[in-house]
Design an enzyme around this catalytic site. Structure first.
Site, short mmCIF file in Angstrom:
data_model
loop_
_atom_site.label_atom_id
_atom_site.label_comp_id
_atom_site.label_asym_id
_atom_site.label_seq_id
_atom_site.Cartn_x
_atom_site.Cartn_y
_atom_site.Cartn_z
N LYS A 147 9.38 0.40 14.78
CA LYS A 147 8.90 1.76 14.59
C LYS A 147 10.04 2.77 14.78
CE LYS A 147 4.54 1.03 13.70
NZ LYS A 147 3.89 1.50 12.48
N SER A 188 0.84 -1.19 0.00
CA SER A 188 0.00 0.00 0.00
C SER A 188 0.88 1.25 0.00
CB SER A 188 -0.87 -0.02 1.25
OG SER A 188 -1.45 1.23 1.45
FE1 HC0 Z 1 0.79 -1.25 15.82
FE2 HC0 Z 1 -0.19 0.37 14.18
S1 HC0 Z 1 -1.35 -1.34 15.12
S2 HC0 Z 1 1.53 -0.99 13.69
O1 HC0 Z 1 0.84 -2.96 15.54
O2 HC0 Z 1 -1.29 -0.23 11.60
O3 HC0 Z 1 3.54 -0.53 16.69
O4 HC0 Z 1 -0.35 -1.09 18.54
O5 HC0 Z 1 0.60 1.68 16.46
O6 HC0 Z 1 1.38 2.68 13.05
O7 HC0 Z 1 -2.47 2.07 14.80
C1 HC0 Z 1 2.52 -0.89 16.45
C2 HC0 Z 1 0.19 -1.27 17.58
C3 HC0 Z 1 0.49 0.71 15.84
C4 HC0 Z 1 0.72 1.87 13.48
C5 HC0 Z 1 -1.63 1.51 14.55
C6 HC0 Z 1 -0.88 0.06 12.56
FE1 SF4 Z 2 5.11 -5.03 13.03
FE2 SF4 Z 2 6.04 -3.66 15.05
FE3 SF4 Z 2 3.56 -4.51 15.13
FE4 SF4 Z 2 5.60 -6.23 15.35
S1 SF4 Z 2 5.04 -4.63 16.79
S2 SF4 Z 2 3.74 -6.47 14.09
S3 SF4 Z 2 7.11 -5.28 13.99
S4 SF4 Z 2 4.41 -3.01 13.71
#
Ligand code: HC0
Ligand code: SF4
Length: 563
Positions: free
Chosen positions: A356, A317
């Site tokens: 992240k 995406s």
């Molecule tokens: Fe996740 Fe997200 S859900 S990746 O896993 O899509 O880190 O909690 O914040 O950006 O909203 C992680 C968790 C987040 C993002 C959201 C997504």
């Molecule tokens: Fe992906 Fe980070 Fe969520 Fe793990 S914690 S699934 S690496 S965004």
């Protein structure tokens, strides 16, 4: 089913894979350092050794249970043996325990206390190695490695990344990237799952705590926080509250007390993602190009796809992740001197995720040359800060997130568990928002812990085929099939960590099945208690499109590689 005798008591077993599991199910917490029920059995630490009625000893993790077995788990000989193993491990281990980042969470330290190891009679003759700070996500300290191999099996067998392995033999044995490269020079995707299973401080989070303390104390800086969905269900039990309880209200309060000026909810960013990603899916369905559409909110998955399947990277995406969309919106909003009060704006996201920390540094995570998010603090780092502050988190009153970005939908909250993104997109695409309609989506196959789930749904008379994957090994297997044309989907959600962000690399450890189930239930319960179920019904999102986002949707919400 069968029976065995453990320490003189008859114990029933059914489908336990090994004697160790039978012992643990019988409420005996036999120690281990290298056993994880979800990793292949390695049998390296030998701490789970037991004795049979003839005095024969064996590692219980690698022995299947047999009917009529008689074993002893705590004979004087075994206790002496375990103490000796720990002493030898400690002898080859750097012993700066009081200052180690893992102190208090280190399983080696805990077991040494539990087994009464008060002195180490042997000298540490192991060569000392430099620490590897090359990754923005994790730090490797080979001097604290006990060669249990948990990280290697996680990285290779579960995640299929193969960034680290054993090298050399005997006293020179080492876990390292190939050719002694730095971890950042490998295919490491920063998921941090190696850190989750590491029992010592050999792999830890690359922390930003100190710089955040300084920023919070700086009067000329306005520090803005956003809190990811999965964080709110992983903090409470660290302060004596029930496992999986949603403590978002307390988190908002504690962040204000720590000095954060505004505290927002990343679910708001997730709502933006749902709207943009649903549109993108409809466009691709109409054009028939670049299908399946792969989600792009997990940076570890994005990197894995780019590294391993570059020919399919065009299917990712173009949407930024919720963290990044929200970061860009925050940056834009606070450009206004009335909003920033003449202060420097620093944007911090509180995430369950080590990847992240790398995502914010990617070129497409900047707008007009400026990084959208300045720092990522993992859940674990935030807990460390709360403890340091002395604030009694468990007693805090709850507070609401700040405005004007203070409302997230239930759809945005369930992003934190595998299947959540797909469920949220389904809610957006399907008409109606009553309980019957929501239940239809809920029971479509999106929920559950399986590493691969398949979902079919009707959209205006067309059947859409979706796959929901968590764990990169599972994603790798699916990608091979997609590449060979063996399977066909329209939409594929991938989260690098098994079960999704609730089990992210920055979450508190250890987190066994009970924590995992409680965290996921905590998010689904939050959704039940949230009035707004669909992202496109979040009133604060709708007004954003009419105002701040007017003419800037692409610039702020999509991955702009030219930035
Ligand atoms: Fe996740 Fe997200 S859900 S990746 O896993 O899509 O880190 O909690 O914040 O950006 O909203 C992680 C968790 C987040 C993002 C959201 C997504
Ligand atoms: Fe992906 Fe980070 Fe969520 Fe793990 S914690 S699934 S690496 S965004």
């Amino acid at each position: 089913m069968g029976y065995m005798t453990i320490d003189g008591r008859k114990v029933e077993f059914t489908d336990e894979p090994n004697v160790l599991s039978v012992i643990r199910n019988a409420d005996i917490d036999i120690p281990t350092l290298c056993y994880h029920s979800e990793l292949s059995v390695y049998g390296a630490c030998r701490l789970c050794t037991v004795e049979d009625e003839r005095g024969k000893t064996f590692a219980s993790c690698s022995e299947p249970p047999r009917d009529g077995m008689v074993i002893y788990t705590n004979t004087p000989r075994l206790m002496k043996y375990r103490k000796m193993i720990l002493e030898l491990l400690l002898a080859a281990h750097c012993r700066d325990c009081t200052t180690c980042i893992k102190s208090g969470e280190c399983q080696l330290q805990a077991l040494a206390h539990r087994m009464g190891v008060t002195t180490v009679r042997f000298e540490n003759t192991k060569e000392q190695y430099p620490l590897d700070f090359s990754s923005p996500s994790i730090v490797r300290d080979p001097n604290k490695c006990i060669l249990c191999g948990d990280c290697v099996r996680m990285c290779d067998n579960v995640q299929s990344v193969n960034a680290i392995d054993f090298a050399y033999r005997g006293t020179k044995a080492l876990v390292t990237p190939a050719f002694n490269k730095k971890i950042a020079e490998t295919d490491c995707v920063n998921c941090g799952q190696c850190r989750v299973v590491c029992p010592t401080g050999a792999i830890s989070i690359n922390t930003n705590i100190e710089v955040i303390w300084d920023l919070l104390a700086d009067k000329n800086t306005k520090v803005i926080a956003q809190i990811a969905p999965a964080v709110r269900v992983a903090v409470g039990d660290q302060f004596g509250l029930p496992r999986g309880e949603n403590v978002m209200g307390k988190l908002v309060n504690v962040l204000h007390r720590l000095g954060f000026d505004e505290v927002y909810d990343t679910s708001y960013g997730a709502d933006l993602t749902v709207i943009e990603e649903s549109e993108e899916l409809l466009e691709r369905l109409a054009s028939g190009e670049n299908l399946p559409l792969f989600t792009s909110c997990c940076p570890a998955w994005v990197k894995f796809c780019e590294n391993r399947y570059p020919d399919l990277a065009k299917n990712l995406s173009t949407c930024r992740s919720p963290q990044q969309m929200f970061g860009a919106v925050i940056r834009e909003y606070y450009k206004d001197p009335e909003k920033n009060g003449g202060k420097r704006i620093v944007s911090v996201s509180i995430m369950p995720c080590t990847a992240k920390k790398e995502e914010i540094l990617r070129p497409e995570s900047s707008t007009n040359g400026k990084q959208d998010i300045d720092y990522v603090l993992t859940t674990t780092e935030l807990i460390t800060m709360i403890r340091k502050s002395g604030i009694r988190f468990e007693n805090l009153e709850i507070e609401a997130s700040d405005m004007p970005f203070g409302i997230g939908s239930g759809a945005g909250v369930i992003f934190g568990v595998t299947g959540g993104v797909t469920e949220a997109v389904l809610r957006r695409l399907r008409e109606g928002h009553n309980r019957v309609e929501m239940d239809k989506i809920k029971f479509s196959g999106v929920r559950g812990e399986e590493g691969l789930k398949e979902v079919e749904f009707d959209y205006n008379g067309r059947t859409i085929h979706a796959a929901v994957v968590s764990g990169l090994g599972n994603a790798d297997a699916l990608m091979k099939k997609i590449q060979k044309g063996e399977v066909h989907y329209d939409f594929v959600e991938v989260m690098a960590c098994r079960r999704g962000c609730i089990m992210g690399g920055g979450q508190p450890v250890p987190a066994g099945p009970r924590s995992r189930i409680a965290r996921s239930k905590g998010l689904y319960d939050t959704d039940i208690n949230t009035q707004i179920k669909k992202s496109n019904e979040n009133p604060l999102i709708l007004s954003l499109y009419d105002e701040l986002l007017k003419g800037k949707t692409h610039e702020l919400l999509h991955r702009n590689f030219e930035a």
